[in-house]
Design a protein around this motif. Structure first.
Motif, PDB file in Angstrom:
ATOM      1  N   ILE A 380       1.089  -1.025  -0.512  1.00 20.88           N
ATOM      2  CA  ILE A 380       0.083   0.095  -0.399  1.00 20.88           C
ATOM      3  C   ILE A 380       0.690   1.163  -0.248  1.00 20.88           C
ATOM      4  CG2 ILE A 380      -1.927  -0.946   1.099  1.00 20.88           C
ATOM      5  CD1 ILE A 380      -0.860   0.392   3.960  1.00 20.88           C
ATOM      6  N   VAL A 381       0.102   2.466  -0.495  1.00 21.34           N
ATOM      7  CA  VAL A 381       1.366   3.388  -0.603  1.00 21.34           C
ATOM      8  C   VAL A 381       0.953   3.977   1.469  1.00 21.34           C
ATOM      9  CG1 VAL A 381       1.557   5.910  -1.743  1.00 21.34           C
ATOM     10  CG2 VAL A 381       0.754   3.799  -2.963  1.00 21.34           C
ATOM     11  N   ILE A 382       1.870   4.415   1.027  1.00 22.11           N
ATOM     12  CA  ILE A 382       1.595   4.889   2.956  1.00 22.11           C
ATOM     13  C   ILE A 382       1.337   6.792   2.737  1.00 22.11           C
ATOM     14  CG2 ILE A 382       2.725   5.412   5.489  1.00 22.11           C
ATOM     15  CD1 ILE A 382       1.969   2.162   4.847  1.00 22.11           C
ATOM     16  N   PRO A 383       0.258   6.917   3.379  1.00 24.75           N
ATOM     17  CA  PRO A 383       0.221   8.509   3.386  1.00 24.75           C
ATOM     18  C   PRO A 383       0.967   9.686   3.733  1.00 24.75           C
ATOM     19  CG  PRO A 383      -1.739   7.495   4.049  1.00 24.75           C
ATOM     20  CD  PRO A 383      -0.871   6.820   4.553  1.00 24.75           C
ATOM     21  N   VAL A 384       1.872  10.610   3.092  1.00 25.16           N
ATOM     22  CA  VAL A 384       2.976  11.623   3.850  1.00 25.16           C
ATOM     23  C   VAL A 384       2.200  12.108   4.921  1.00 25.16           C
ATOM     24  CG1 VAL A 384       3.925  14.318   3.778  1.00 25.16           C
ATOM     25  CG2 VAL A 384       2.905  13.025   1.587  1.00 25.16           C
ATOM     26  N   VAL A 385       3.906  11.809   5.966  1.00 19.05           N
ATOM     27  CA  VAL A 385       4.074  11.587   6.951  1.00 19.05           C
ATOM     28  C   VAL A 385       3.826  13.080   7.717  1.00 19.05           C
ATOM     29  CG1 VAL A 385       4.996  11.199   9.732  1.00 19.05           C
ATOM     30  CG2 VAL A 385       4.349   9.557   7.467  1.00 19.05           C
ATOM     31  N   ARG A 386       2.738  14.005   7.996  1.00 22.60           N
ATOM     32  CA  ARG A 386       3.391  14.830   8.793  1.00 22.60           C
ATOM     33  C   ARG A 386       3.672  15.400   9.881  1.00 22.60           C
ATOM     34  NH1 ARG A 386       1.676  18.591   5.220  1.00 22.60           N
ATOM     35  NH2 ARG A 386      -0.625  17.710   4.948  1.00 22.60           N
ATOM     36  N   VAL A 402      -2.372   8.249  14.709  1.00 21.29           N
ATOM     37  CA  VAL A 402      -2.649   7.726  13.324  1.00 21.29           C
ATOM     38  C   VAL A 402      -3.805   8.142  13.426  1.00 21.29           C
ATOM     39  CG1 VAL A 402      -3.227   5.879  12.213  1.00 21.29           C
ATOM     40  CG2 VAL A 402      -1.230   6.017  13.397  1.00 21.29           C
ATOM     41  N   LYS A 403      -4.544   9.322  12.627  1.00 24.54           N
ATOM     42  CA  LYS A 403      -6.303   9.217  12.281  1.00 24.54           C
ATOM     43  C   LYS A 403      -6.007  10.527  13.182  1.00 24.54           C
ATOM     44  CE  LYS A 403      -7.390   7.488   8.561  1.00 24.54           C
ATOM     45  NZ  LYS A 403      -8.017   6.485   8.411  1.00 24.54           N
ATOM     46  N   GLY A 404      -5.338  11.094  13.936  1.00 18.76           N
ATOM     47  CA  GLY A 404      -6.230  11.945  15.523  1.00 18.76           C
ATOM     48  C   GLY A 404      -5.643  11.356  16.289  1.00 18.76           C
ATOM     49  N   ASN A 405      -5.025  10.187  16.482  1.00 14.57           N
ATOM     50  CA  ASN A 405      -5.502   9.282  17.983  1.00 14.57           C
ATOM     51  C   ASN A 405      -3.706   8.630  18.177  1.00 14.57           C
ATOM     52  OD1 ASN A 405      -8.280   9.589  18.094  1.00 14.57           O
ATOM     53  ND2 ASN A 405      -8.175   8.193  16.770  1.00 14.57           N
ATOM     54  N   GLU A 406      -3.352   9.607  19.344  1.00 15.04           N
ATOM     55  CA  GLU A 406      -2.304   9.175  19.391  1.00 15.04           C
ATOM     56  C   GLU A 406      -1.953   7.742  19.912  1.00 15.04           C
ATOM     57  OE1 GLU A 406       0.805   9.656  23.756  1.00 15.04           O
ATOM     58  OE2 GLU A 406      -0.161  10.987  23.484  1.00 15.04           O
ATOM     59  N   VAL A 407      -0.662   7.135  19.044  1.00 16.24           N
ATOM     60  CA  VAL A 407      -1.197   5.192  19.615  1.00 16.24           C
ATOM     61  C   VAL A 407       0.649   5.081  19.402  1.00 16.24           C
ATOM     62  CG1 VAL A 407      -2.281   5.780  17.330  1.00 16.24           C
ATOM     63  CG2 VAL A 407       0.208   5.418  16.301  1.00 16.24           C
ATOM     64  N   ALA A 408       1.478   6.151  19.831  1.00 16.02           N
ATOM     65  CA  ALA A 408       2.836   5.334  20.032  1.00 16.02           C
ATOM     66  C   ALA A 408       3.719   7.198  20.597  1.00 16.02           C
ATOM     67  CB  ALA A 408       3.532   5.026  20.003  1.00 16.02           C
ATOM     68  N   LYS A 409       4.701   6.841  21.836  1.00 13.50           N
ATOM     69  CA  LYS A 409       5.397   8.118  21.758  1.00 13.50           C
ATOM     70  C   LYS A 409       6.613   7.241  22.460  1.00 13.50           C
ATOM     71  CE  LYS A 409       3.473   8.489  26.772  1.00 13.50           C
ATOM     72  NZ  LYS A 409       2.467   8.956  27.737  1.00 13.50           N
ATOM     73  N   VAL A 475       4.966   0.503  13.754  1.00 12.00           N
ATOM     74  CA  VAL A 475       3.883   1.916  14.723  1.00 12.00           C
ATOM     75  C   VAL A 475       3.083   1.803  13.030  1.00 12.00           C
ATOM     76  CG1 VAL A 475       2.899   3.558  14.926  1.00 12.00           C
ATOM     77  CG2 VAL A 475       4.250   2.831  16.713  1.00 12.00           C
ATOM     78  N   ILE A 476       3.747   2.118  11.942  1.00 13.23           N
ATOM     79  CA  ILE A 476       2.635   2.012  10.782  1.00 13.23           C
ATOM     80  C   ILE A 476       2.647   1.009  10.088  1.00 13.23           C
ATOM     81  CG2 ILE A 476       3.194   2.746   8.372  1.00 13.23           C
ATOM     82  CD1 ILE A 476       4.368   5.215   9.106  1.00 13.23           C
ATOM     83  N   LYS A 477       3.403  -0.218  10.360  1.00  9.52           N
ATOM     84  CA  LYS A 477       2.663  -1.691   9.984  1.00  9.52           C
ATOM     85  C   LYS A 477       2.021  -1.971  10.634  1.00  9.52           C
ATOM     86  CE  LYS A 477       7.124  -3.069   8.257  1.00  9.52           C
ATOM     87  NZ  LYS A 477       8.993  -4.793   8.933  1.00  9.52           N
ATOM     88  N   ARG A 478       1.842  -1.503  12.798  1.00 13.88           N
ATOM     89  CA  ARG A 478       1.037  -2.393  13.509  1.00 13.88           C
ATOM     90  C   ARG A 478      -0.276  -1.537  12.952  1.00 13.88           C
ATOM     91  NH1 ARG A 478       3.160   0.105  18.429  1.00 13.88           N
ATOM     92  NH2 ARG A 478       4.235  -1.730  17.563  1.00 13.88           N
ATOM     93  N   TYR A 479      -0.636  -0.022  12.465  1.00 12.82           N
ATOM     94  CA  TYR A 479      -2.061   0.162  11.902  1.00 12.82           C
ATOM     95  C   TYR A 479      -2.420   0.451  10.220  1.00 12.82           C
ATOM     96  CZ  TYR A 479      -2.092   1.485  16.848  1.00 12.82           C
ATOM     97  OH  TYR A 479      -2.229   1.443  18.367  1.00 12.82           O
ATOM     98  N   SER A 480      -1.529  -0.300   9.470  1.00 11.78           N
ATOM     99  CA  SER A 480      -1.291  -0.584   7.703  1.00 11.78           C
ATOM    100  C   SER A 480      -3.086  -0.286   7.599  1.00 11.78           C
ATOM    101  CB  SER A 480      -0.911  -1.443   7.559  1.00 11.78           C
ATOM    102  OG  SER A 480      -0.751  -2.430   7.537  1.00 11.78           O
ATOM    103  N   HIS A 481      -3.237  -1.401   8.565  1.00 13.11           N
ATOM    104  CA  HIS A 481      -5.603  -1.227   7.830  1.00 13.11           C
ATOM    105  C   HIS A 481      -6.348  -0.191   8.733  1.00 13.11           C
ATOM    106  CE1 HIS A 481      -5.035  -2.216  12.329  1.00 13.11           C
ATOM    107  NE2 HIS A 481      -6.557  -1.993  12.645  1.00 13.11           N
ATOM    108  N   MET A 482      -5.577   0.310   9.691  1.00  9.46           N
ATOM    109  CA  MET A 482      -6.480   1.877   9.539  1.00  9.46           C
ATOM    110  C   MET A 482      -6.329   3.093   8.415  1.00  9.46           C
ATOM    111  SD  MET A 482      -6.147   2.365  13.682  1.00  9.46           S
ATOM    112  CE  MET A 482      -7.094   3.975  13.986  1.00  9.46           C
ATOM    113  N   LEU A 483      -4.892   3.089   8.403  1.00 10.74           N
ATOM    114  CA  LEU A 483      -4.980   4.043   6.752  1.00 10.74           C
ATOM    115  C   LEU A 483      -5.151   2.966   5.072  1.00 10.74           C
ATOM    116  CD1 LEU A 483      -0.960   4.264   7.487  1.00 10.74           C
ATOM    117  CD2 LEU A 483      -2.582   5.811   8.257  1.00 10.74           C
ATOM    118  N   LEU A 484      -5.891   2.848   5.514  1.00  8.62           N
ATOM    119  CA  LEU A 484      -6.577   1.723   3.872  1.00  8.62           C
ATOM    120  C   LEU A 484      -7.622   2.472   4.054  1.00  8.62           C
ATOM    121  CD1 LEU A 484      -6.044  -0.263   1.048  1.00  8.62           C
ATOM    122  CD2 LEU A 484      -6.265  -1.837   2.399  1.00  8.62           C
ATOM    123  N   GLY A 485      -8.244   3.133   3.714  1.00 10.93           N
ATOM    124  CA  GLY A 485      -9.869   3.597   3.299  1.00 10.93           C
ATOM    125  C   GLY A 485     -10.657   3.588   1.993  1.00 10.93           C
ATOM    126  N   ARG A 486     -11.425   3.442   1.912  1.00 15.80           N
ATOM    127  CA  ARG A 486     -12.022   3.134   0.106  1.00 15.80           C
ATOM    128  C   ARG A 486     -10.937   4.124  -1.064  1.00 15.80           C
ATOM    129  NH1 ARG A 486     -15.618   1.946   3.992  1.00 15.80           N
ATOM    130  NH2 ARG A 486     -17.451   0.734   3.248  1.00 15.80           N
TER     131      ARG A 486
END
Length: 678
Positions: A380-386, A402-409, A475-486
């Motif tokens: 998949i194409v990972i979105p641009v990391v801000r 990820v999508k506005g929610n803190e997932v790691a620090k 982290v991106i691997k773990r939450y990649s399913h959340m980054l794949l939308g329609r």
């Protein structure tokens, strides 16, 4: 309103006034010289612009200059017919061309008109038409190219937006030029008609009303007509040439007045060339004082613009505050606040050198490589990391959203190295105790002086940029399913359709929608299964999509079709075998008997005591595998695999659950534990 904006508006009003108000000869001479100066300036600017968009106001400027020239034609014609006088400039130009033979001079003048109309004007009009057509035809291809670069991660969303806006401006510009070139053609035709009117009606008025003889009338009005035509056609010729130059090599945010003054005078040194040309005209019988005065004004304007170009463009403090206030009140500004970045990386001020290239930071380059690496691994194409700094965080702290929610620090010490323990109990290395953020391993922050000692002792030593890059990757691997939308799924489908159009048509939009496909792909990514082999996944969806649209079942079928990939992903590189924890027949039967089927799908309905017994048994086997540094894998039958995974995800999300159908037949499987509830 600024003074330069008002000057353009006043100029348009004066042009309209010229059409109805008679002007004296000396005023006509001044306006004629201004017309020539503007034409010179336009062609010089057009020759020094690298792209058409640098002179985006050219179509509107062309209309205003044409109107100005026609206004001069009307005023000079009025003076010629009423007073047999149109100022010194017209008389001088006519005398030069006519000479002693009015007939020969008039023929030469006709030749100039023919060149202007048939060669320059017709050519510019044709070039404008072709440029407009080709620009509009190329728009879809350019848009697709931008989308392809964006999907490939070669450009950011902001760059893609800028390139799309540029394409739209080019289309607007060349479409406007196609229409504006018609003004040039109409102006040339009007010039020819005005010449005929001046000669014919001049002879009639001279002989009938002014009692001139035929010879005197023909000489007087021929001279004035030719002079008037020259001072009109020479600027028209220059403007037509400039039109051809611009369209062969759109609209900006400013208004027309500011755009004209800003872009027309963007090369102040060119005013010196125009001033020199006007000054040389003073060496002819044209009024020397008049030409010298205008040349001096042009030269002073060039000097003044060269000295203070930046001061003119700097807004005042009050203007900046007013603009900021307007932006805050704008509804578009509020709507912009609703957008959310898919991935955000925030850090404290002490970590700014990580991202600052001037201080040697290479985090941006590392993230580009991470996106490329994950595109290959996950498909998949990972979105641009801000990336942004956040003063609310501790100086050495960073966090990922990820999508506005803190997932790691985590925390970094830029002047230290992270040393991960080799596992020995004799740990005498001095350092700051910590935990490696990506995998949760015990580690220490050590100084650079202890780096060599730590490596000799068997520690794994990494620098802070590598620590944070690894953390971001995991982290991106773990939450990649959340980054794949329609929307992202649609892009993957469009990319696949270029090579497998029949396969895509068989799957979507019937029997499966984009949402159905997105759910299947997200379930695969959730369990760390790459979806890069989309053709195989779509072959499976084409086979089973007509029987069911249950995303859980379709994901299981897809996993079985990817058995070779899954086997290679988990098999041991040392001996080519796979160490697993199997489930006893009683446990498998217990789970199978408690699967509930409903209209909305199936789920596992197991009593809490049985769940606790299964979890305890799995945990014991997982601990044994962890001591051997092996990936914990539970192997079960295909019918219950997804229910076992759902059960273990609550307490042991790191455990991989495979079915027999997901392994290659020739694979050697070693059972290192059995799950029992007895």
């Amino acid at each position: 309103m600024k003074l330069r904006d008002m000057s353009v508006l006043l100029a348009v009003i004066l042009i309209v006034a010229m059409l109805v108000v008679p002007l004296p000869g000396w005023m006509l001479s001044i306006l004629i010289l201004i017309n020539i100066s503007l034409a010179l300036l336009v062609i010089l600017v057009s020759m020094n612009t690298s792209s058409a968009l640098e002179l985006s106001i050219f179509p509107s400027l062309l209309l205003l200059l044409t109107l100005f020239r026609l206004g001069l034609n009307v005023s000079t014609t009025r003076s010629i017919l009423s007073e047999a006088d149109a100022g010194g400039v017209v008389e001088t130009f006519g005398t030069f061309v006519i000479g002693d033979n009015p007939l020969v001079g008039f023929v030469v003048f006709l030749i100039l008109i023919i060149i202007q109309f048939l060669v320059i004007t017709k050519g510019s009009e044709r070039v404008s038409e072709v440029a407009a057509r080709f620009t509009l035809d190329a728009m879809p291809g350019k848009q697709m190219s931008i989308d392809a670069d964006l999907n490939a991660g070669m450009i950011s969303e902001h760059q893609a937006k800028d390139r799309r806006e540029k394409i739209e401006q080019e289309a607007d510009f060349y479409g406007a030029m196609d229409g504006a070139s018609k003004f040039v053609k109409g102006d040339a035709i009007a010039g020819i008609i005005i010449v005929l009117i001046n000669i014919i009606f001049g002879l009639i008025i001279g002989m009938v009303q002014m009692d001139m003889g035929f010879q005197e009338a023909i000489t007087t009005y021929m001279q004035l007509t030719v002079g008037d035509g020259l001072v009109s056609q020479i600027p028209a010729l220059l403007i037509s040439t400039a039109t051809g130059i611009v369209v062969t090599r759109v609209t900006t945010e400013g208004n027309l007045g500011s755009d004209i003054t800003k872009q027309l005078f963007q090369f102040p040194k060119l005013l010196y060339i125009a001033a020199g040309t006007i000054f040389l005209l003073g060496l002819t019988p044209i009024n020397f004082f008049l030409t010298t005065s205008i040349a001096a004004v042009l030269a002073f304007g060039g000097y003044w613009l060269s000295r203070v170009p930046e001061v003119q463009e700097l807004p005042t403090e009050s203007e900046e505050e007013e603009e900021a206030s307007e932006q805050m009140k704008s509804s578009e500004n509020v709507v912009g606040l609703l957008s959310m970045d898919p991935i955000e990386f925030e850090f404290g001020y002490a970590l700014i050198p990580l991202a600052d290239t001037n201080q040697g930071g290479d985090l941006l380059d590392r993230i580009v490589m991470i996106r490329r690496q994950l595109a290959i691994e996950l498909g998949i194409v990972i979105p641009v990391v801000r990336i942004r700094d956040n003063i609310q965080l501790n100086p050495n702290e960073y966090r990922l959203k990820v999508k506005g929610n803190e997932v790691a620090k985590g925390e970094l010490l830029l002047d230290h190295f992270l040393a991960m323990s080799p596992g020995s109990e004799d740990d005498l290395l001095e350092g700051i105790e910590t935990v490696e953020p990506a995998f949760g391993l015990p580690a220490k922050w050590i100084t650079e002086e202890l780096k060599d000692e730590a490596e000799l002792s068997g520690y794994t030593v990494v620098d802070p940029p590598s620590v944070v890059s690894t953390h971001i990757t995991e982290v991106i691997k773990r939450y990649s399913h959340m980054l794949l939308g329609r929307q992202e799924t649609k892009q993957l489908i469009d990319h696949l359709k270029e090579s497998y159009p029949i396969l895509v048509e068989e799957v979507t939009p019937d029997p499966l929608s984009i949402g159905d496909i997105q759910k299947v792909l997200a379930k695969l990514l959730r369990e760390n299964v790459s979806i890069r082999n989309l053709p195989v996944i779509f072959e499976t969806l084409a086979d089973f999509g007509k029987m069911t649209n249950d995303s859980d079942l379709l994901a299981e079928y897809a996993r079985q079709a990817l058995s070779a990939q899954i086997t290679q992903q988990y098999v041991s590189e040392d001996n080519g075998s796979l160490k697993v924890i199997t489930m006893s027949a009683s446990v498998e039967k217990l789970i199978a008997d408690h699967i509930q089927q409903t209209e909305h799908g199936s789920y596992l309905s197991l009593d809490p005591d049985s769940q606790q017994l299964i979890m305890r048994s799995v945990s014991e086997s997982v601990e044994q595998l962890s001591l051997q540094q092996e990936t914990p894998i539970v192997l079960c039958s295909p019918a219950i695999r997804m229910y076992v995974k759902q059960l273990l995800d609550r307490f042991l999300p790191q455990v991989v659950v495979l079915s027999y159908n997901e392994l290659e037949p020739n694979l050697e499987v070693q059972s290192v534990g059995v799950v029992n509830v007895a």
